[in-house]
Write an enzyme that holds these catalytic residues in place. Structure first.
Site, PDB file in Angstrom:
ATOM      1  N   ARG A  84      -3.084  -4.207 -12.008  1.00  0.00           N
ATOM      2  CA  ARG A  84      -2.941  -5.557 -11.453  1.00  0.00           C
ATOM      3  C   ARG A  84      -2.851  -5.537  -9.929  1.00  0.00           C
ATOM      4  NH1 ARG A  84       2.180  -4.196 -13.245  1.00  0.00           N
ATOM      5  NH2 ARG A  84       3.898  -4.665 -11.819  1.00  0.00           N
ATOM      6  N   HIS A  85      -2.382  -4.419  -9.369  1.00  0.00           N
ATOM      7  CA  HIS A  85      -2.271  -4.302  -7.916  1.00  0.00           C
ATOM      8  C   HIS A  85      -3.646  -4.198  -7.272  1.00  0.00           C
ATOM      9  CE1 HIS A  85       1.985  -4.070  -8.537  1.00  0.00           C
ATOM     10  NE2 HIS A  85       1.808  -3.056  -9.360  1.00  0.00           N
ATOM     11  N   ARG A 133      -4.974  -7.604  -6.799  1.00  0.00           N
ATOM     12  CA  ARG A 133      -4.308  -8.266  -5.671  1.00  0.00           C
ATOM     13  C   ARG A 133      -4.802  -7.732  -4.330  1.00  0.00           C
ATOM     14  NH1 ARG A 133       1.298  -7.754  -8.951  1.00  0.00           N
ATOM     15  NH2 ARG A 133       0.917  -9.498 -10.377  1.00  0.00           N
ATOM     16  N   THR A 162       8.638  -3.111  18.355  1.00  0.00           N
ATOM     17  CA  THR A 162       9.193  -3.578  17.080  1.00  0.00           C
ATOM     18  C   THR A 162       8.356  -3.171  15.884  1.00  0.00           C
ATOM     19  OG1 THR A 162       7.981  -5.663  17.169  1.00  0.00           O
ATOM     20  CG2 THR A 162      10.194  -5.629  18.174  1.00  0.00           C
ATOM     21  N   CYS A 207       4.914   0.337  18.063  1.00  0.00           N
ATOM     22  CA  CYS A 207       5.188  -0.376  19.317  1.00  0.00           C
ATOM     23  C   CYS A 207       6.694  -0.640  19.351  1.00  0.00           C
ATOM     24  CB  CYS A 207       4.356  -1.659  19.441  1.00  0.00           C
ATOM     25  SG  CYS A 207       4.780  -2.977  18.285  1.00  0.00           S
ATOM     26  N   HIS A 240       1.768  -0.475  -4.221  1.00  0.00           N
ATOM     27  CA  HIS A 240       1.334  -1.815  -4.620  1.00  0.00           C
ATOM     28  C   HIS A 240       0.240  -2.395  -3.729  1.00  0.00           C
ATOM     29  CE1 HIS A 240       5.079  -2.974  -7.209  1.00  0.00           C
ATOM     30  NE2 HIS A 240       4.571  -1.792  -7.535  1.00  0.00           N
ATOM     31  N   ASP A 247       2.387   2.410  21.850  1.00  0.00           N
ATOM     32  CA  ASP A 247       2.469   1.907  23.212  1.00  0.00           C
ATOM     33  C   ASP A 247       3.715   2.493  23.877  1.00  0.00           C
ATOM     34  OD1 ASP A 247       4.684   0.436  22.348  1.00  0.00           O
ATOM     35  OD2 ASP A 247       3.831  -1.522  22.858  1.00  0.00           O
ATOM     36  N   HIS A 248       4.014   2.009  25.063  1.00  0.00           N
ATOM     37  CA  HIS A 248       5.126   2.530  25.853  1.00  0.00           C
ATOM     38  C   HIS A 248       6.500   2.247  25.238  1.00  0.00           C
ATOM     39  CE1 HIS A 248       4.287  -1.596  27.010  1.00  0.00           C
ATOM     40  NE2 HIS A 248       5.567  -1.702  27.283  1.00  0.00           N
TER      41      HIS A 248
END
Length: 148
Positions: free
Chosen positions: A134-135, A138, A69, A67, A100, A9-10
């Protein structure tokens, strides 16, 4: 040629341009859906467009969304069924997003002062390989939440 999709975005023009340049230097063809003007656009729309194209095309290695943040656009991306978008704060987290969580998208914030170079964070994500085992169990559980 390896392909990546990117959208912003801007609030993330400069970081998007930096990431595109870096990806191209690594030999990627970058499909840029983002904006290069400060005219306001809504980050959920940018995430939706990038994620839907990623899923429908099937020929992308991963996607990048940005964006102000990175938070809003990563939340929006993660609402799209089939997307796992990491929002790393450093190189270690970027690598773990891939190793992971088998993330297929990564998000950055254009207004964030990262302590480590975003290019190195992106490299860690790109160079990470999903660990499986195991990942995988999950990740399957994460993806199962989409069907609730």
């Amino acid at each position: 040629m390896k392909r990546v999709i990117i959208a912003n975005d801007h609030g993330a023009i400069e970081i998007k341009q930096k990431l595109v340049k870096h990806l191209e230097s690594r030999g990627y063809r970058v499909d840029n859906l983002g904006v290069d003007s400060e005219e306001s656009v809504d980050y959920p729309d940018m995430a939706k467009e990038a994620c839907e194209r990623f899923l429908s095309d099937g020929d992308y290695e991963f996607g990048v969304v940005c964006c102000g943040t990175g938070i809003g656009i990563s939340i929006a991306a993660n609402k799209v069924k089939g997307i796992r978008c990491a929002l790393p704060q450093n190189i270690f987290a970027a690598r773990m997003g891939r190793e992971h969580n088998n993330a297929n998208f990564i998000a950055f914030g254009g207004r964030i002062d990262y302590w480590e170079p975003v290019e190195k964070m992106l490299d860690a994500f790109i160079d990470g390989d999903f660990a499986g085992d195991r990942h995988a169990r999950r990740v399957d559980k994460i993806m199962g939440l989409e069907n609730r």
